[in-house]
Design a protein around this motif. Structure first.
Motif, PDB file in Angstrom:
ATOM      1  N   LEU A 298       0.838  -1.197   0.000  1.00 25.93           N
ATOM      2  CA  LEU A 298       0.000   0.000   0.000  1.00 25.93           C
ATOM      3  C   LEU A 298       0.873   1.247   0.000  1.00 25.93           C
ATOM      4  CD1 LEU A 298      -2.749   1.345   0.161  1.00 25.93           C
ATOM      5  CD2 LEU A 298      -2.721   1.049   2.641  1.00 25.93           C
ATOM      6  N   LEU A 299       1.923   1.238   0.796  1.00 23.07           N
ATOM      7  CA  LEU A 299       2.811   2.400   0.813  1.00 23.07           C
ATOM      8  C   LEU A 299       3.467   2.591  -0.550  1.00 23.07           C
ATOM      9  CD1 LEU A 299       4.655   4.258   3.223  1.00 23.07           C
ATOM     10  CD2 LEU A 299       6.161   3.318   1.489  1.00 23.07           C
ATOM     11  N   ALA A 300       3.906   1.487  -1.164  1.00 27.13           N
ATOM     12  CA  ALA A 300       4.560   1.590  -2.475  1.00 27.13           C
ATOM     13  C   ALA A 300       3.589   2.142  -3.512  1.00 27.13           C
ATOM     14  CB  ALA A 300       5.093   0.224  -2.907  1.00 27.13           C
ATOM     15  N   ALA A 301       2.320   1.737  -3.434  1.00 32.02           N
ATOM     16  CA  ALA A 301       1.332   2.222  -4.397  1.00 32.02           C
ATOM     17  C   ALA A 301       1.070   3.709  -4.186  1.00 32.02           C
ATOM     18  CB  ALA A 301       0.035   1.434  -4.255  1.00 32.02           C
ATOM     19  N   LEU A 302       1.108   4.160  -2.945  1.00 32.45           N
ATOM     20  CA  LEU A 302       0.843   5.572  -2.678  1.00 32.45           C
ATOM     21  C   LEU A 302       2.078   6.434  -2.957  1.00 32.45           C
ATOM     22  CD1 LEU A 302      -1.282   5.306   0.593  1.00 32.45           C
ATOM     23  CD2 LEU A 302      -2.069   5.820  -1.714  1.00 32.45           C
ATOM     24  N   SER A 303       3.287   5.900  -2.687  1.00 28.81           N
ATOM     25  CA  SER A 303       4.496   6.700  -2.884  1.00 28.81           C
ATOM     26  C   SER A 303       4.864   6.806  -4.360  1.00 28.81           C
ATOM     27  CB  SER A 303       5.671   6.081  -2.127  1.00 28.81           C
ATOM     28  OG  SER A 303       6.105   4.899  -2.773  1.00 28.81           O
ATOM     29  N   GLY A 324       5.468   8.406 -11.170  1.00 30.98           N
ATOM     30  CA  GLY A 324       6.507   7.835 -10.311  1.00 30.98           C
ATOM     31  C   GLY A 324       6.713   8.678  -9.062  1.00 30.98           C
ATOM     32  N   PRO A 325       7.629   8.233  -8.174  1.00 32.33           N
ATOM     33  CA  PRO A 325       7.795   8.913  -6.881  1.00 32.33           C
ATOM     34  C   PRO A 325       8.120  10.403  -6.995  1.00 32.33           C
ATOM     35  CG  PRO A 325       9.034   6.867  -6.938  1.00 32.33           C
ATOM     36  CD  PRO A 325       8.516   7.067  -8.311  1.00 32.33           C
ATOM     37  N   ARG A 329       6.058  13.540  -5.634  1.00 34.26           N
ATOM     38  CA  ARG A 329       6.644  14.461  -4.657  1.00 34.26           C
ATOM     39  C   ARG A 329       6.426  15.887  -5.101  1.00 34.26           C
ATOM     40  NH1 ARG A 329      11.327  10.687  -4.403  1.00 34.26           N
ATOM     41  NH2 ARG A 329      10.832   9.457  -2.576  1.00 34.26           N
ATOM     42  N   ALA A 330       6.635  16.146  -6.412  1.00 38.73           N
ATOM     43  CA  ALA A 330       6.479  17.511  -6.917  1.00 38.73           C
ATOM     44  C   ALA A 330       5.072  18.021  -6.638  1.00 38.73           C
ATOM     45  CB  ALA A 330       6.787  17.542  -8.409  1.00 38.73           C
ATOM     46  N   LEU A 331       4.089  17.116  -6.644  1.00 35.32           N
ATOM     47  CA  LEU A 331       2.703  17.526  -6.401  1.00 35.32           C
ATOM     48  C   LEU A 331       2.354  17.543  -4.912  1.00 35.32           C
ATOM     49  CD1 LEU A 331       1.053  15.493  -9.303  1.00 35.32           C
ATOM     50  CD2 LEU A 331       1.363  17.963  -9.197  1.00 35.32           C
TER      51      LEU A 331
ATOM     52  N   ALA B 245      13.878   6.826  -4.398  1.00 36.69           N
ATOM     53  CA  ALA B 245      14.349   8.122  -4.862  1.00 36.69           C
ATOM     54  C   ALA B 245      13.909   8.395  -6.298  1.00 36.69           C
ATOM     55  CB  ALA B 245      15.864   8.194  -4.757  1.00 36.69           C
ATOM     56  N   GLY B 246      13.170   7.458  -6.894  1.00 36.38           N
ATOM     57  CA  GLY B 246      12.621   7.692  -8.228  1.00 36.38           C
ATOM     58  C   GLY B 246      13.456   7.116  -9.354  1.00 36.38           C
ATOM     59  N   VAL B 247      14.416   6.251  -9.041  1.00 33.76           N
ATOM     60  CA  VAL B 247      15.241   5.647 -10.085  1.00 33.76           C
ATOM     61  C   VAL B 247      14.458   4.533 -10.769  1.00 33.76           C
ATOM     62  CG1 VAL B 247      17.349   4.360 -10.546  1.00 33.76           C
ATOM     63  CG2 VAL B 247      17.339   6.139  -8.808  1.00 33.76           C
ATOM     64  N   ASN B 248      14.471   4.545 -12.097  1.00 33.65           N
ATOM     65  CA  ASN B 248      13.874   3.447 -12.857  1.00 33.65           C
ATOM     66  C   ASN B 248      14.967   2.404 -13.072  1.00 33.65           C
ATOM     67  OD1 ASN B 248      13.122   1.749 -14.960  1.00 33.65           O
ATOM     68  ND2 ASN B 248      11.854   3.316 -15.912  1.00 33.65           N
TER      69      ASN B 248
END
Lengths: 509, 363
Positions: A298-303, A324-325, A329-331, B245-248
């Motif tokens: 759940l955390l992975a889906a939300l992050s 993606g993460p 984050r930007a939003l 950290a957003g790495v693919n």
């Protein structure tokens, strides 16, 4: 009361590691048929002490006596031969093998399979721990896995059973079953050494307690005669502040999750099934659940670490499920995963580099891909100052920090980035009481400033303390969301156990 | 009870991370000296012939000193590319194959223009060499990202495929039509537009060495100042944190394999147009494999790799000299080079652990 001679007596036990004294002059005794608590914060020296009793670590000085005779186990085998058995906090089981095979692997001379299976059935039945010897371990719940570990010990007929934080993975109902078993064992004359930092449990179960702080015994007492607050203050050595929360108005919906389903990321992971909830600005949503029921997923889906259909996750009305993460984050959707070392932070990197890890975009630490290290260092300094992270400075590696300090750093890193929605998994797992109080207060302050907060945790007391609304995750499904105020332990137990009628009720509501 | 114990350090030791390569070289000299003595040679003379004579012996230095850069250039260029992948946990073991394919592709472009005398030919060959190496590295890259195959095995096995292609090219498509049927292509050194000459006489400096120096600087800036370099380091240390950290991960695998392949391909091209001169059956001499040692000897750090490349080149030249002067067998020289990697990995333990001489507490 003191009618029987002690089974295990410990005197002046001392063990030091480079730079730290783990145990200094520790002494106490355990009598047959008693349940004795070993209480202390993380890092108080509980595990070193039991490792010495179980023969994993040798004391620098001091003596142990078992039934009056000197006892100095050179290895766990020697400890087992002397009648000491231990159930570890982290299970050592093979997922791909069945229950009987796992138990046989831990035995010196395993009996034939058929005989062993029969014995497992009798003993498990006798102690109210139902367990099918032919089930594959990978399919079992954490509570059932713990039963395997306990059975492993019981088959040795131990005189002393050591239990290390046994309830951290159990539902309230499973805890009740476990306590019944432990009381039965004690009644038959087994001594039990019960390690925990959960005060209410100790007050309910144990008839003696040794409290450790910084490696020293600070009190030997009868926990039934002390309040939980007294015990906590003995353990921490200071007066505890309860988190304060002002009644706060909640705003409009910040995060809306609709029918989020995701396949399990690996064989023993959990698939998410039609997760649906709304989260308002200024609100703390507590998500309880027994470990391994889909919290990480759940955390992975939300992050954003796991991608979902765009419209299944809406942030302030905009679809973000496919992002993606870093885009999330930007939003303003920030997260702090459970595993501090290796997931939320890179162990061998400095705090400056770890500040860069999630702060690069939102804190303006990079320009066209080039990194501004002085600015990252300032950001790390700001986190250290604002969240009272005890460390020599931002060049220290994440690994060199204690669990509590690193957790404060990880949570502080996200909070200082001013999230609109903040998701955190196990915010205070393995963190000492004062750091835990600081972290909970920080989450409440964040919500008071208007952010929406999701706290996923297995610590129900914590969730009841900080949540406005509560729900539970079970086998990848989310229960109905209910106001946290006024929920009874039974209600919560049913939600954790996955009474799915709640989901139906929610969907028709 | 064991008397010596290893204790994990709270943080990797900065002192030992610098000191271990030096210690490893010293231990190699000692163990190598013992080996040479057992072979009946004077160990001091052998060590001196390997490490000192190539640079300072009045008789040989004029020939062997330029060889230092000639040999170190490709090693450094390839090792820099490999180090990026090794840092990210992407194990390209097949640089030798990418080196061969780069040389073939680059040489093929040059030979296609023969005998046109255009300035554009050499730059086009460099690009073709890089693309050839890149494409050869994309095979393990795509297989890993699509089908989760092991890039170590795939990249390694593709070396032997590349060697077969090399032989076929030397005997077939790229064979010199005026070579009287002998295997091997035209000599590119004799085709001005496609040759990679020594830039400053007597130094061994050619375009490949220049490229290696540029790669060192580029890798240094990338790893210390750029987010991609940060992500490469992060992915190698903790893959889950990198994802967070957003790495693919798939993109990073392709990037690392692609860059290391392209640099290996370029190294092959500079070699075939310069020191080697032509595509021949035995064109490759193992630079792609030795570069793996260079990358680790240099601690995967660009400046370290620069120094390690020079050191490794020195043992090659010195080794040849020792074979020639002292009659040491070639196998002994290879064992000597192997010792270097062995000792480096062995003493590397000191960076992360400290040794304790424990009292075997009485039972």
């Amino acid at each position: 009361m003191n009618d029987t001679a002690p089974l295990l007596r410990i005197e002046g036990l001392t063990k030091s590691y480079p730079g730290v004294v783990a145990n200094a002059d520790v002494g106490f005794s355990v009598r047959p048929g008693r349940i004795h608590a070993l209480l202390g914060e993380n890092g108080a020296g509980k595990s070193t002490l039991v490792k010495m009793i179980y023969g994993l670590v040798r004391p620098d000085s001091g003596a142990m006596h078992m039934n009056g005779a000197p006892y100095a186990p050179a290895s766990p085998n020697a400890a087992r031969a002397a009648g000491v058995a231990m159930v570890f906090q982290h299970f050592s089981l093979f997922d791909a093998l069945d229950v009987a095979e796992n138990i046989a692997l831990g035995m010196e001379n395993p009996p034939p399979r058929r005989a062993l299976a029969a014995r497992i059935r009798t003993v498990s039945h006798e102690y109210g721990l139902p367990l099918d010897p032919t089930r594959q371990v990978g399919e079992l719940s954490a509570g059932e896995r713990q039963r395997i570990e306990i059975l492993r010990c019981l088959l040795q007929n131990p005189g002393l059973l050591i239990m290390d934080e046994p309830t951290s993975v159990l539902t309230p109902q499973e805890v009740t079953i476990l306590f019944r078993t432990l009381r039965q064992l004690a009644a038959e004359g087994t001594a039990i050494l019960y390690i925990s930092h959960k005060l209410e449990e100790i007050r309910a179960l144990c008839d003696g307690a040794t409290i450790l702080r910084l490696g020293r015994v600070v009190a030997n007492c009868d926990p039934r005669e002390k309040s939980a607050r007294d015990l906590a203050e003995l353990m921490v050595g200071q007066t505890l502040q309860s988190p304060s929360r002002a009644a706060r108005p909640t705003g409009k919906v910040a995060l809306s999750v609709r029918g989020l389903s995701l396949a399990a990321p690996h064989t023993f992971g959990t698939a998410l099934k039609r997760i649906t909830f709304d989260l308002k600005a200024g609100e703390v949503l507590g998500i309880g659940g027994v470990a391994g029921n889909g919290q990480d997923e759940l955390l992975a889906a939300l992050s954003g670490e796991a991608l979902a259909p765009a419209a299944s996750i809406m942030l302030n009305g905009a679809p973000v499920g496919h992002l993606g993460p870093n885009a999330r984050r930007a939003l303003g959707l920030l997260a702090a995963p459970e595993d501090r070392l290796g997931h939320a932070a890179a162990p061998d990197m400095s705090l400056t580099e770890n500040a860069m890890l999630t702060g690069a975009g939102r804190m303006g630490l990079s320009h066209k891909g080039f990194l501004d290290w002085p600015k990252a260092r300032n950001f790390a300094d700001a986190i250290i100052a604002a969240f009272d992270v005890r460390t020599p400075g931002p060049i220290s590696t994440a690994r060199s920090l204690s669990g509590g300090n690193l957790q404060k750093f990880v949570i502080g890193r996200e909070i200082l980035q001013d999230p609109t929605v903040f998701v955190v998994n196990q915010p205070t797992w393995g963190v000492d009481a004062s750091a835990a109080a600081a972290i909970r207060q920080a989450l409440l302050d964040l919500a008071a400033k208007g952010a929406a907060v999701i706290a996923i945790s297995q610590d129900l007391d914590e969730l009841m303390e900080i949540s406005d609304r509560f729900c539970a995750v079970n086998e990848g499904r989310l229960s109905a969301v209910r106001p946290a105020h006024g929920l009874s332990v039974d209600d919560i137990g049913l939600m954790l156990g996955g009474a799915h009628d709640m989901e139906m009720r929610h969907e028709t509501a | 009870m064991s008397v010596i114990r290893l204790e994990r350090r709270a943080a990797p030791s900065r002192f030992w991370s610098v000191a271990t390569p030096i210690l490893a070289v010293a231990l190699t000299m000692i163990a190598g000296g013992v080996m040479f003595a057992l072979l009946g040679k004077d160990p001091v003379a052998a060590i001196r012939t390997i490490f000192w004579d190539p640079l300072f012996n009045t008789q040989f230095a004029a020939y062997s000193r330029p060889q230092l850069l000639v040999k170190a250039g490709p090693l450094i260029l390839i090792a820099i590319g490999l180090s990026l992948g090794f840092r990210a946990g992407v194990w390209n073991i097949g640089a030798e194959g990418q080196y061969i394919i780069g040389a073939i592709c680059g040489a093929a472009v040059g030979l296609a223009f023969y005998p046109a005398d255009l300035w554009i030919v050499f730059p086009l060959m460099v690009i073709a060499g890089a693309l050839g190496g890149w494409a050869w590295a994309m095979i393990p890259g795509l297989l890993r990202t699509r089908f989760n195959t092991n890039e170590i095995l795939v990249s390694l096995l593709l070396v032997y495929v590349a060697e077969q292609i090399l032989a076929s090219m030397a005997l077939g498509l790229l064979r010199n039509p005026e070579g009287g049927g002998f295997p091997g292509s035209r000599n590119l050194q004799q085709y001005a537009a496609a040759s990679n000459p020594e830039l400053i006489a007597g130094t061994g400096m050619h375009w490949g060495v220049v490229a290696a120096f540029i790669a060192v600087i580029f890798a240094y800036v990338l790893l210390t100042r750029h987010i991609t370099g940060f992500h490469i380091r992060l992915a190698g240390q903790s893959p889950r944190a990198a994802r967070f950290a957003g790495v693919n991960p798939a993109r990073l695998v392709l990037l690392c394999l692609g860059v290391s392949g392209a640099l290996a391909g370029m190294a092959g091209l500079f070699e075939v147009t310069g020191p080697a001169g032509q595509i021949s059956i035995d064109f490759n001499v193992g630079y792609g494999f030795t570069a793996i040692i260079v990358a680790f000897l240099g601690r995967l750090h660009p400046v370290g790799i620069l120094l390690a490349g020079l050191l490794m080149a020195l043992t090659y030249i010195g080794g040849e000299l020792a074979q020639f002067m002292l009659g040491l067998p070639a196998a002994a020289i290879q064992a000597f080079q192997g010792m270097l990697l062995f000792f480096l990995l062995a003493v590397d333990v000191m960076t992360n652990y400290r040794i304790r001489f424990g009292r075997g507490a009485a039972t």
